[in-house]
Scaffold this active site. Structure first.
Site, PDB file in Angstrom:
ATOM      1  N   ARG A   1       2.894  -4.682   3.246  1.00 30.35           N
ATOM      2  CA  ARG A   1       2.339  -5.002   4.389  1.00 30.35           C
ATOM      3  C   ARG A   1       2.155  -6.346   4.945  1.00 30.35           C
ATOM      4  O   ARG A   1       1.175  -6.993   4.564  1.00 30.35           O
ATOM      5  CB  ARG A   1       0.931  -4.343   4.517  1.00 30.35           C
ATOM      6  CG  ARG A   1       0.537  -2.855   4.149  1.00 30.35           C
ATOM      7  CD  ARG A   1       1.258  -2.168   5.298  1.00 30.35           C
ATOM      8  NE  ARG A   1       0.436  -2.093   6.459  1.00 30.35           N
ATOM      9  CZ  ARG A   1      -0.507  -0.849   6.644  1.00 30.35           C
ATOM     10  NH1 ARG A   1      -0.724  -0.060   5.679  1.00 30.35           N
ATOM     11  NH2 ARG A   1      -1.105  -1.136   7.788  1.00 30.35           N
TER      12      ARG A   1
ATOM     13  N   CYS B   1       0.898  -1.215  -0.022  1.00 36.23           N
ATOM     14  CA  CYS B   1      -0.014  -0.156  -0.053  1.00 36.23           C
ATOM     15  C   CYS B   1       0.832   1.297   0.068  1.00 36.23           C
ATOM     16  O   CYS B   1       2.270   1.134  -0.264  1.00 36.23           O
ATOM     17  CB  CYS B   1      -0.777  -0.170   1.182  1.00 36.23           C
ATOM     18  SG  CYS B   1      -0.148   0.346   2.880  1.00 36.23           S
TER      19      CYS B   1
ATOM     20  N   ASP C   1       2.157   7.433  13.003  1.00 40.49           N
ATOM     21  CA  ASP C   1       1.015   8.005  12.247  1.00 40.49           C
ATOM     22  C   ASP C   1       1.129   9.815  12.470  1.00 40.49           C
ATOM     23  O   ASP C   1       0.206  10.375  11.777  1.00 40.49           O
ATOM     24  CB  ASP C   1      -0.285   7.487  12.822  1.00 40.49           C
ATOM     25  CG  ASP C   1      -0.090   6.176  12.503  1.00 40.49           C
ATOM     26  OD1 ASP C   1      -1.283   5.595  13.148  1.00 40.49           O
ATOM     27  OD2 ASP C   1       0.312   5.571  11.588  1.00 40.49           O
TER      28      ASP C   1
END
Ligand code: EPZ
Length: 405
Positions: free
Chosen positions: A109, A104, A294
């Site tokens: 992943r 991705c 993140d």
């Protein structure tokens, strides 16, 4: 930018909780953000035989019988983290099949740690034609699971698969993100026997079956961190409510060291930024409670106009610097070498035509555009809609001149 904002529920808590709902009774799950990833998870739930319907920010799940034990390719492609449904599928149907999530925007992943845990619990795994088939014809049994790396999703899969397995499970080396504690609280509410020790070991005693529960999801610490950076990058101030400040401690430390004034209460954070931030220093992304991967992109955007030099080392994903190219279009001085990015603060940034590279990279370019002189356009907003509820609306409410077309 100035104003007050209630932080929406945590995407990364709702998703594993919905995955766990496949093995629970009827549930009422509150504070669920209206995001495309959550909508996909609800579709998957329905496909697996557990209806999910939304009433405002509440999702009601009704565990009917039946349903499929496979997630269709289209739904898998819509959300790579659908692998977190595997444990519940095997626990509910005795088997589960997904297409391999594949790469991705963040790089490869792999799911090896998910499969390692599920095999320890008695699942047989076969891979073929891009599919992953897991079977547990005799049901799952308790096991000792020692994770070599604290994968968030693999830890969640192991917990969900273990709560109705026969016997006891002990998970060491698992991830310790607040979203996992929230999943555990949800499952305990449904009758699961889970004990989390202070050093992060998870003890689970398998039970026959789980009933339903009512649960309120924790606030989204990454969304919170993003709005704190939005205030920091514009020399503004913001009051965030409805969240646990302890979940964003590391990011708060960097922002206050860069000159922001930060005040916290039990469930709110107030931040006032200086006109110009001091350098952020070296930021290395780590599993919780370290600096969250993140928040790497939005913190890098914050560093673009700060004094001095800030260094970012992305240790969690193998390709999470794609937003650098977009931030450079604003006039940022960023050089990269492997997983390291060096940001030298510039005097001014200028508007540009920008593109969202991924969910958090998209938020970073919007923040960068807010700090630039002149107007910018940002495309591919669907990335942002995956993880930020009413992003443009919230920024408008905070005084930012932004409109979504
Ligand atoms: C969760 O993803 C979050 N997603 C991610 O948030 C977050 O960045 C990540 O945890 C790390 O905190 C959800 O919770 C839905 P990992 P997950 O398994 O579970 C490698 C966002 O922006 N790995 O902890 O997929 C993996 O390749 C998203 O909201 C293996 O090698 O993260 C990565 O490099 C992005 N084998 C690292 O571990 C495995 O079996 C961390 O992955 C699993 C993971």
């Amino acid at each position: 930018m100035a104003g007050t904002l209630a932080v929406h529920g945590a995407k990364n808590a709702v998703l594993p909780i919905l995955a766990a709902a496949t093995i629970c009774g009827d549930c009422v799950i509150r504070n669920c953000p209206d995001l495309t990833d959550v909508a996909v998870a609800m579709d998957i739930l329905g496909h697996l035989g557990c209806d999910a319907r939304r009433e405002g920010s509440t999702i009601i799940t009704t565990a009917s019988s039946g349903g499929d034990w496979r997630i269709p390719d289209g739904l898998m492609k819509a959300m790579r983290s659908s692998v977190v449904f595997l444990g519940g599928m095997i626990a509910r149907h005795g088997e589960g099949e997904i297409s391999l999530p594949g790469g991705c925007e963040l790089g490869s992943r792999p799911v090896d740690l998910h499969l390692f845990a599920l095999e320890r619990l008695g699942a047989q795994v076969e891979e073929g034609e891009g599919k992953l088939r897991c079977k547990a014809p005799n049901g799952l049994h308790g096991a000792k699971i020692e994770f070599p790396f604290p994968s968030v999703g693999a830890t969640e899969n192991a917990i969900i698969a273990a709560v109705t397995a026969r016997g006891d499970t002990q998970i060491t080396g698992g991830a310790r993100e607040p979203e996992i504690a929230d999943l555990i609280t949800f499952l305990q509410g449904c009758g699961a026997k889970i004990h989390l020790t202070i050093d992060g070991v998870i003890h689970i005693q398998g039970v026959e079956r789980l009933h339903g529960c009512e649960h309120t999801v924790i606030a989204d610490r990454i969304a919170a961190g993003t709005y704190l950076c939005a205030a920091a990058i514009t020399g503004g101030e913001v009051l965030l409510t409805g969240l646990t400040p302890g979940h964003v401690l590391t990011a708060l430390a960097y922002l206050s060291n860069a000159g922001c004034v930060v005040r916290t209460s039990l469930n709110s954070i107030w931040l006032k930024a200086p006109d110009r931030l001091k350098e952020l220093g070296i930021i290395r992304t780590q599993p919780y409670p370290g600096f969250p991967t993140d928040m790497q992109a939005v913190m890098m955007a914050t560093a673009m106009g700060a004094d001095g030099t800030s260094v970012f080392v992305e240790n969690i994903f193998d390709s999470r610097l794609r937003h650098v190219e977009e931030l450079r279009k604003l006039g940022a001085d960023i050089s990269t070498q492997g997983k390291t990015a060096v940001v030298s603060g510039v005097e001014r940034l200028h508007g540009a035509d920008l593109c969202c590279t991924d969910l958090r990279g998209g938020a970073a370019v919007v923040l960068g555009a807010m700090a630039a002189e002149g107007a910018s356009t940002v495309r591919e907003l669907s990335h942002i809609d995956r993880g930020y509820e009413r992003f443009a609306e919230n920024l408008t409410q905070l005084g930012v001149d932004i409109k979504e077309e």
